[in-house]
Motif scaffolding. Structure first.
Motif, mmCIF file in Angstrom:
data_model
loop_
_atom_site.group_PDB
_atom_site.id
_atom_site.type_symbol
_atom_site.label_atom_id
_atom_site.label_comp_id
_atom_site.label_asym_id
_atom_site.label_seq_id
_atom_site.Cartn_x
_atom_site.Cartn_y
_atom_site.Cartn_z
ATOM 1 N N LEU A 1 -37.779 15.328 0.184
ATOM 2 C CA LEU A 1 -39.145 14.965 -0.196
ATOM 3 C C LEU A 1 -39.955 14.659 1.050
ATOM 4 O O LEU A 1 -39.493 13.935 1.915
ATOM 5 C CB LEU A 1 -39.127 13.707 -1.083
ATOM 6 C CG LEU A 1 -38.927 13.864 -2.574
ATOM 7 C CD1 LEU A 1 -39.183 12.535 -3.244
ATOM 8 C CD2 LEU A 1 -39.826 14.934 -3.144
ATOM 9 N N PRO A 2 -41.159 15.202 1.134
ATOM 10 C CA PRO A 2 -42.010 14.826 2.259
ATOM 11 C C PRO A 2 -42.406 13.364 2.135
ATOM 12 O O PRO A 2 -42.524 12.844 1.021
ATOM 13 C CB PRO A 2 -43.227 15.742 2.135
ATOM 14 C CG PRO A 2 -43.177 16.307 0.760
ATOM 15 C CD PRO A 2 -41.788 16.189 0.249
ATOM 16 N N ALA B 1 -44.507 9.896 1.892
ATOM 17 C CA ALA B 1 -45.800 9.603 1.277
ATOM 18 C C ALA B 1 -46.108 8.137 1.489
ATOM 19 O O ALA B 1 -45.594 7.282 0.779
ATOM 20 C CB ALA B 1 -45.759 9.931 -0.219
ATOM 21 N N GLN C 1 -51.149 11.368 0.786
ATOM 22 C CA GLN C 1 -49.831 11.985 1.001
ATOM 23 C C GLN C 1 -49.066 12.094 -0.309
ATOM 24 O O GLN C 1 -48.329 13.044 -0.538
ATOM 25 C CB GLN C 1 -49.023 11.161 2.011
ATOM 26 C CG GLN C 1 -49.462 11.416 3.443
ATOM 27 C CD GLN C 1 -48.685 10.558 4.435
ATOM 28 O OE1 GLN C 1 -48.113 9.551 4.060
ATOM 29 N NE2 GLN C 1 -48.698 10.968 5.690
ATOM 30 N N ARG D 1 -47.470 15.321 -1.880
ATOM 31 C CA ARG D 1 -46.062 15.396 -2.296
ATOM 32 C C ARG D 1 -45.974 15.901 -3.734
ATOM 33 O O ARG D 1 -45.155 16.758 -4.064
ATOM 34 C CB ARG D 1 -45.417 14.016 -2.178
ATOM 35 C CG ARG D 1 -43.977 14.005 -2.652
ATOM 36 C CD ARG D 1 -43.534 12.602 -2.982
ATOM 37 N NE ARG D 1 -42.973 11.933 -1.822
ATOM 38 C CZ ARG D 1 -42.541 10.665 -1.840
ATOM 39 N NH1 ARG D 1 -42.642 9.951 -2.947
ATOM 40 N NH2 ARG D 1 -42.044 10.122 -0.775
ATOM 41 N N SER E 1 -44.901 6.054 -5.057
ATOM 42 C CA SER E 1 -44.214 6.770 -3.967
ATOM 43 C C SER E 1 -42.879 6.127 -3.604
ATOM 44 O O SER E 1 -42.150 6.628 -2.766
ATOM 45 C CB SER E 1 -45.112 6.780 -2.735
ATOM 46 O OG SER E 1 -45.300 5.440 -2.293
ATOM 47 N N ASN F 1 -40.563 24.355 0.981
ATOM 48 C CA ASN F 1 -40.302 23.255 1.904
ATOM 49 C C ASN F 1 -39.182 23.666 2.849
ATOM 50 O O ASN F 1 -38.001 23.541 2.523
ATOM 51 C CB ASN F 1 -39.898 22.004 1.097
ATOM 52 C CG ASN F 1 -39.579 20.842 2.010
ATOM 53 O OD1 ASN F 1 -39.703 20.934 3.234
ATOM 54 N ND2 ASN F 1 -39.153 19.744 1.414
#
Lengths: 901, 118
Positions: A564-565, A567, A572, A576, A721, A750
């Protein structure tokens, strides 16, 4: 010298009189002297005096002789004994060789009995008896917070209720006086993701964060390199990692040059990011999973950066090492005072962290004690059955050898000598069986130790060692004596005349013999009964557990860890969410895929606890408001196969800026809104603002199949998040979804998605029930063994009695008895024994069932099904093993039977 | 009985007994007289040492004993050599001979040994 060789035997028969011998010998010498002197012309009186005077101190010589004589006698007895043993051994080997069928059966049965005993002993020894594999392991103490909560709430609270904050850990470490040191590790290792790049393909790692003093306190010294330095455990310090031995062997091919190398590690949601130096490799003997998390393989360890976790909730598990001389009770006493005291000084703490202290050993294996004891008893029963069985076999053999024994006694063999001979036989058999059984146990233990699917602590460290060998030896000897003694005593006590007289023996001695053997069989059946009932009850419990409504459908669904990016703000988070949505859409489009969703934590895995408090109601101050929390995406409920009872699922439109929404489970609904429909109601759970309840799902078994679900909230990832990692759940129609395709789809959106494996949801369930399955499997196997042995016993006795009664049956048939009649009689005889055993066994089982009641799940210890099934199967087996000899009996030809003697 | 009495060195008696028995089984009295006669009355074995020596040899399994009847029809204990005893006798004899020879060489010397060359 005139040869009189019979003298010596004559001497031995009466027993030697060493003193008299010496006197006689010396007397003879003096007499010779006197004779000589007289021949020289001395007068007899003077001659006697002279001879005695010449001899000197005759008494001293006598005493010296006696001493030497005693010494010799002792030695002779030993050599005689050894010679007799050799004789017995040779004789036994000869008889056994002549009887290969008996020998094979006896050795095999013994091997089974000894084998399962040695194997179970290894299990018991590893998990219960032996200390943990650390130096002075008895000093290690496990802390469990939440003592002030009641048991049910505590169980419901999951991990969060057992663990500590960084602050509590530090304060306790600083203030206690009972411990040499206190250490901690991060319990949320299951949900932190570590991705390693730079060594082959990017891959997901299983890492655990441990306090800097974790290894030194446990007494684990790295096999290579060193432990973390203080600097490495600080925020902003140089990141370091220590490899597990296993990971070092597999990933780095055991290269000693790995120390000092850097690898790229990225942690999500937070932690180290970037190059990490490998500073050490742990020894092979240290297995984190075996002690702290059964079934888990840990690849590497990184230091807990306390300053980072400081702002988090309860995440640390604490272990302490007592100072020498301080008892567990004293430490508990101190903890009882210290935790509340610290709470008064720290008003910001969630609660007082009153803790239960237990030895680490108890924490690890305490729960298993009862199960293991039951297993141990079960194999003990097996061994008893084996002994009874072999006693029986020995007896039937002994009966046919009755004449031989009578003859040997008549020729002068003492009763003790015969008993010794029979015991030699049984000991040799049990020795042979034990050798085979030990090999058998070795195989079982090896197999079990390599079963990573069984989540039992310390299982992986199990091995057959000297202690198991000693135990095997002990039971081998005990078995040999136990099953040899009864036949030996009976056989050696045979009435000589009765036995030697040809035919008459059959009746009187035979009858009492048969009664004795029937008693043995009855007790065997009774023992088997107990085993069967125990196994039946455990099996029923196991089926009940499998039948539990999980609240989700594990079939056709897999989980996969995804990247997961980060956040850190709403923008953000929206980004995500977009990536997540794209990924889910893309995977959903793959062939065969039915539903896709993402969650941070999986059920029956790690969990964490927040709170849930309905708005607009009075809440008692000390009432528990905890709730397990799962952050999920839209589609998750469907992918898991969970049932929405009321309201709606999340949608992608639930944005961070909108009203925050929640889905709760029925347990939460019951607690917070008893008797009302919670949908649409407001509650406090995730933040200072209220969340709106939009749906209710059926309870999911979160922590164990055997535990009621606790209140749980589901929070949309689109609005929150605060994730603990991420798992993609893919439900397919029935075909297997291609892992590579899913991975490719994820990577296209991703690129930093690491290689990851599908984990069928089924394995979560299997893992959770594996301890129970393990025990049920073993107990069932033991019960099967028991019933087979009992069958063998019945068969042996009936078949022998038929052989004995050949003539009688022949006569009866000659007088007009039908085959059916003869068969019925034999079967009736069998049934009588089985019923007697059954009655006895049922009574014993009722007692035993009460003892294992705590191991049962949703099953009464008096479960009629288990008892009826036990009775039915025993009677069926008994009849079957009686039928074979019965058929043989009915085929006896009258003429042949009458002629045979 | 006025003959020179030679003291027996310890250990010597054992091999004399063994040697005496090489001709066949004997009882204790016969052993003393055999040794006496064989040594022309030079060696007198004392009873007080003979029997313990016999029993020790028996316990070492160099000789074995058996009750028998003597020449005058009395019950007597006869000793005979075992193969172990025979072996022992052979090796001890060799050692004894070497020893006696060495002692004789020294005692019968008529001049000092030659200078050793260092």
């Amino acid at each position: 010298m005139k040869k009189t060789p019979i003298w010596r035997r004559y001497d031995r028969l009466l027993g030697q009189d060493n003193k008299a011998d010496i006197k006689a010998e010396l007397r003879f010498h003096i007499d010779c002297k006197i004779d000589e002197l007289i021949a020289c012309g001395w007068r007899p009186e003077a001659a006697r005096k002279e001879a005695e005077q010449q001899f000197g101190n005759i008494l001293a010589v006598q005493r010296a002789g006696e001493r030497i004589g005693e010494h010799m006698e002792r030695r002779r007895r030993i050599t005689d004994y050894i010679a007799e043993c050799q004789q017995d051994t040779r004789y036994t080997l000869r008889t056994l060789a002549k009887n290969p069928a008996f020998t094979a059966i006896a050795v095999l049965v013994l091997a089974l009995g000894v084998g399962v005993n040695a194997a179970v002993f290894s299990v018991v020894n590893t998990m219960l008896l032996r200390p943990l594999p650390f130096p002075q392991a008895q000093q290690l103490v496990w802390f469990r917070a939440g003592k002030s909560f009641d048991a049910k709430i505590r169980a419901a609270g999951g991990l969060s209720a057992d663990t500590y904050t960084v602050d509590v850990y530090r304060e306790f470490q600083r203030n206690n006086r009972s411990f040499q040191d206190v250490t901690a590790y991060q319990t949320f290792y299951g949900s932190l993701q570590y991705k390693m790049t730079g060594v082959g393909e990017p891959r997901q790692l299983d890492a655990v964060e441990v306090a800097g003093n974790f290894f030194p306190m446990l007494g684990v010294t790295p096999a290579l390199g060193r432990n973390f330095t203080n600097e490495e455990t600080l925020k902003g310090g140089r990141p370091a990692a220590i490899l597990s031995y296993y990971f070092w062997k597999t990933q780095f091919a055991g290269d000693p040059g790995v120390i000092g190398r850097t690898v790229e590690i990225n942690t999500s949601p937070a932690g180290v990011n970037g190059p990490v130096t490998i500073v050490g490799v742990l020894p092979a003997s240290f297995d984190f999973g075996a002690v702290f998390s059964p079934g888990k393989k840990v690849d590497l360890f990184v230091p807990v950066v306390m300053d980072y976790w400081k702002t988090w909730g309860n995440t640390l598990a604490m272990v302490g090492r007592l100072k020498p001389g301080v008892t567990e009770a004293q430490a508990q006493d101190e903890a009882n005072r210290l935790f509340p005291l610290m709470k008064t000084q720290h008003q910001d703490w969630y609660y007082d962290y009153a803790s239960d202290l237990s030895t680490l050993k108890d924490h690890v294996a305490g729960k298993l004690r009862r199960s293991l004891v039951v297993l141990w008893c079960a194999v003990g029963l097996i061994l008893l059955i084996v002994c009874v069985n072999l006693s029986n076999l020995q007896l039937s053999r002994a009966a046919t050898r009755g004449k031989e024994f009578a003859m040997r006694r008549a020729l002068g063999a003492g009763r003790g000598r015969l008993i010794r001979q029979l015991l030699t036989e049984s000991l040799i058999l049990s020795a042979a069986g034990s050798v085979l059984g030990f090999g058998f146990a070795y195989a079982i233990v090896y197999e079990l130790a390599h079963q990573s699917s069984i989540s039992l602590p310390l299982l992986a460290t199990m091995h057959v060692d000297l202690e198991s060998l000693a135990w095997t030896l002990l039971i081998a000897i005990a078995t040999g004596i136990l099953f040899g003694l009864a036949p030996a005593l009976r056989m050696s006590g045979v009435n000589l005349q009765e036995a030697i007289k040809d035919n008459a023996s059959g009746m009187a001695a035979g009858r009492s013999h048969e009664r004795f053997r029937s008693t043995l069989v009855i007790s065997e059946v009774a023992l088997a009964c107990v085993l069967l009932v125990g196994a039946g009850l455990l099996l029923r419990s196991f089926l009940r557990v499998l039948d539990v409504d999980l609240g989700f459908k594990p079939a056709h669904a897999v989980a996969m860890q995804i990247d997961l990016p980060p956040a850190n703000n709403n923008d953000q988070l929206i980004q995500r969410t977009n990536i997540l949505k794209a990924e889910i859409d893309k995977v959903s489009a793959l062939p065969g895929v039915q539903a896709v969703g993402v969650t941070d934590l999986l059920p029956l895995d790690r969990n964490r606890e927040w709170g849930l408090e309905s708005d607009g109601r009075y809440h008692a101050k000390d009432a528990d408001r905890g709730a397990l929390v799962y952050l999920v995406t839209p589609g998750y409920l469907q992918a898991m196969g969970m049932r929405l009872v009321a309201g709606r699922d999340f949608t992608w439109h639930d944005a961070p800026s909108d009203q925050h929404v929640l889905i709760i489970n029925q347990a939460a609904a019951r607690r917070e809104w008893p008797g009302e429909d919670p949908v649409g109601k407001l509650a406090h759970a995730t933040s200072k603002n209220s969340d709106r309840i939009i749906g209710v799902v059926a309870d999911v078994r979160e922590s164990s199949l055997e535990q009621e679900s606790s209140p749980t909230i589901y929070v949309p990832m689109t609005q929150n998040s605060d994730v603990e990692g991420a798992n993609l759940i893919v439900r397919s129609l029935d075909s297997i979804v291609n892992q590579a395709e899913v991975l490719a789809a994820l990577r296209s959106l991703n690129p930093s998605q690491p290689a990851s494996e599908f984990r069928p949801l089924r394995t979560l369930v299997d893992h959770s029930v594996s301890p129970r399955r393990f025990f049920v499997l073993l107990v069932t196997i033991f019960a099967t063994l028991g019933i087979l042995l009992a069958a063998l016993g019945i068969y042996g006795v009936i078949s022998y009695s038929i052989t004995q009664k050949t003539q009688e049956i022949g006569v009866r048939m000659a007088l007009g008895a039908t085959t059916g009649r003869v068969q019925r009689d034999v079967l009736w005889q069998t049934l009588r024994m089985a019923l007697a055993g059954l009655a006895l066994g049922t009574v014993a089982s009722l007692g035993v069932a009460r003892l294992i009641a705590s191991l049962l799940f949703d099953t009464s210890p008096w479960d009629p099904v288990a008892y009826v099934a036990m009775a039915a199967s025993l009677i069926a087996i008994a009849l079957l093993s009686g039928y074979l000899p019965a058929r043989r009996a009915s085929r006896i030809h009258p003429m042949q039977a009458l002629r045979s003697n | 009985m006025e003959k020179t009495r030679l003291e027996l060195f310890r250990g010597t008696l054992d091999i004399l007994i063994l040697k005496a028995l090489i001709w066949g089984p004997l009882h204790g009295y016969a052993i003393t007289s055999l040794i006496r006669r064989q040594s022309d009355d030079a060696l007198l074995v004392e009873e007080g040492t003979l029997y313990p020596a016999l029993w020790r040899l028996e316990s070492k399994q160099m000789i074995e004993s058996e009750w028998g009847l003597s020449e005058n029809n009395r019950k007597a204990k006869y000793y005979s050599l075992t193969s172990e005893g025979k072996r022992h006798l052979r090796s001890e004899t060799k050692i004894w001979q070497a020893y006696a020879m060495a002692v004789a060489k020294v005692l019968e010397a008529t001049h000092p040994p030659a200078q050793e060359i260092a």
